[in-house]
Design an enzyme around this catalytic site. Structure first.
Site, PDB file in Angstrom:
ATOM      1  N   HIS A 104       0.845  -1.201   0.000  1.00 30.52           N
ATOM      2  CA  HIS A 104       0.000   0.000   0.000  1.00 30.52           C
ATOM      3  C   HIS A 104       0.873   1.241   0.000  1.00 30.52           C
ATOM      4  CE1 HIS A 104       1.273  -0.403   4.149  1.00 30.52           C
ATOM      5  NE2 HIS A 104       0.999   0.899   4.301  1.00 30.52           N
ATOM      6  N   ASP A 106       0.654   5.076   2.067  1.00 24.31           N
ATOM      7  CA  ASP A 106      -0.072   5.534   3.255  1.00 24.31           C
ATOM      8  C   ASP A 106      -1.208   6.494   2.907  1.00 24.31           C
ATOM      9  OD1 ASP A 106       1.452   3.991   4.944  1.00 24.31           O
ATOM     10  OD2 ASP A 106       2.957   5.564   5.237  1.00 24.31           O
ATOM     11  N   HIS A 256       4.702   0.205  -0.046  1.00 21.18           N
ATOM     12  CA  HIS A 256       5.527  -0.522   0.907  1.00 21.18           C
ATOM     13  C   HIS A 256       4.687  -1.591   1.590  1.00 21.18           C
ATOM     14  CE1 HIS A 256       3.810   2.932   3.039  1.00 21.18           C
ATOM     15  NE2 HIS A 256       3.741   2.146   4.104  1.00 21.18           N
ATOM     16  N   ARG A 272       5.686   6.899  13.377  1.00 25.13           N
ATOM     17  CA  ARG A 272       5.486   7.404  12.012  1.00 25.13           C
ATOM     18  C   ARG A 272       4.811   8.769  12.031  1.00 25.13           C
ATOM     19  NH1 ARG A 272       1.252   4.572   8.173  1.00 25.13           N
ATOM     20  NH2 ARG A 272      -0.037   6.401   8.613  1.00 25.13           N
TER      21      ARG A 272
HETATM   22 FE   FE2 Z   1       2.192   2.099   5.628  1.00 20.87          FE
END
Ligand code: FE2
Length: 281
Positions: A104, A106, A256, A272
């Site tokens: 996917h 983000d 990723h 993140r």
């Molecule tokens: Fe991700």
């Protein structure tokens, strides 16, 4: 000053050497990082001892930050930090576990998906838990001309609800507020990088539900074919994490995928931040 960049793969990715982002950096260095990100799509920086405050400040230099819809995993003093972890404190998970084990980019499920993410490793298992990155510029460019022509006008539905149900079947479903914040969204299958003009393939496993205007079977077949092609080994870089790694990636032209690890034996804590982006075109 110019950055010391060591390419990771022929198609994309670079390690940035000898740069300490815990220290204040002049704007010219941040500008060079942005240029490097446009060129390489994924940047690896080892040994970055960033405080949470510095991680957020540095991320803001790339643009306004997004706050994740799963509020229970915003467990630092900074709501901009989304925690990925298998660790629980006082019986409560400090972060989301088993997140992103599908290919996917983000926040592709919102109208204006994230332009980039900055993932900082605090604690990493000694084995497993690698993150795979794939270049969607390379994937698009390697498609046969007739496929490029066929998919260029197509759009697809990105659905957080579909992903969530597949990724977390053992959890409580999304509540009404979370569902209201994540309606299905249509994006082009081929998108243009807003800064470089370079086209890329824009797909994803589980999160992309269907191609608009195609019969169901045909949509399934084409999505499966594109998702398979997108992660061909020559487009993929495997990152083996060390504590204090900072990885910065461009969500507009990469996908990723996280990989498993022995979560009974090892702790993993990752922070993140997610930078706002524009509507794909
Ligand atoms: Fe991700």
């Amino acid at each position: 000053m110019s950055l010391d960049l060591v390419p990771l793969m022929p198609a994309f990715g670079a390690e940035v050497r000898d740069l300490d982002l815990a220290a204040d950096q002049p704007e010219s260095v941040i500008d060079e990082l942005k240029r490097a990100l446009n060129q390489y799509s994924v940047l690896i920086l080892r040994d970055q001892r960033l405080s949470e405050a510095r991680h957020v400040e540095l991320s803001r230099a790339f643009g306004p930050l997004m706050v994740h819809v799963l509020k229970q995993f915003l467990t630092t003093p900074y709501p901009e930090i989304y925690v990925l972890s298998n660790v629980a404190e006082d019986g409560k998970p400090i972060g989301n576990h088993k997140e992103g084990w599908n290919w996917h980019s983000d926040l592709s499920y919102v109208a204006e998906p994230s332009m980039g993410s900055l993932l900082h490793a605090l604690e990493v298992p000694p084995e497993g838990a690698d993150t795979l990155f794939a270049s969607m510029h390379a994937a698009y460019e390697a498609l046969p001309e007739e496929t490029k022509e066929r998919i260029r006008p197509l759009s697809a539905v990105h659905s957080y609800a579909t992903y969530y149900a597949k990724a977390f079947p053992d959890r409580e479903p999304l509540d009404e507020t979370q569902r209201a914040k994540t309606p299905d969204i249509v994006h082009p299958i081929v998108r243009t990088h807003p800064e470089t003009g370079r086209p890329s393939l824009y797909v994803g496993q589980d999160i992309v539900k269907e191609i608009v205007g195609l019969p169901f079977d045909e949509s399934e077949r084409l999505l499966a074919e594109l998702n398979r092609h997108a992660i061909r080994s020559d487009f993929v870089y495997r990152h083996k994490w060390q504590a204090n790694d900072l990885v910065i990636w461009d969500n507009r032209c990469t996908m990723h995928c996280a990989t498993p690890y022995d979560d009974n034996r090892y702790r993993r804590v990752m922070h993140r931040t997610t930078v706002s982006g524009d509507r794909p075109f």
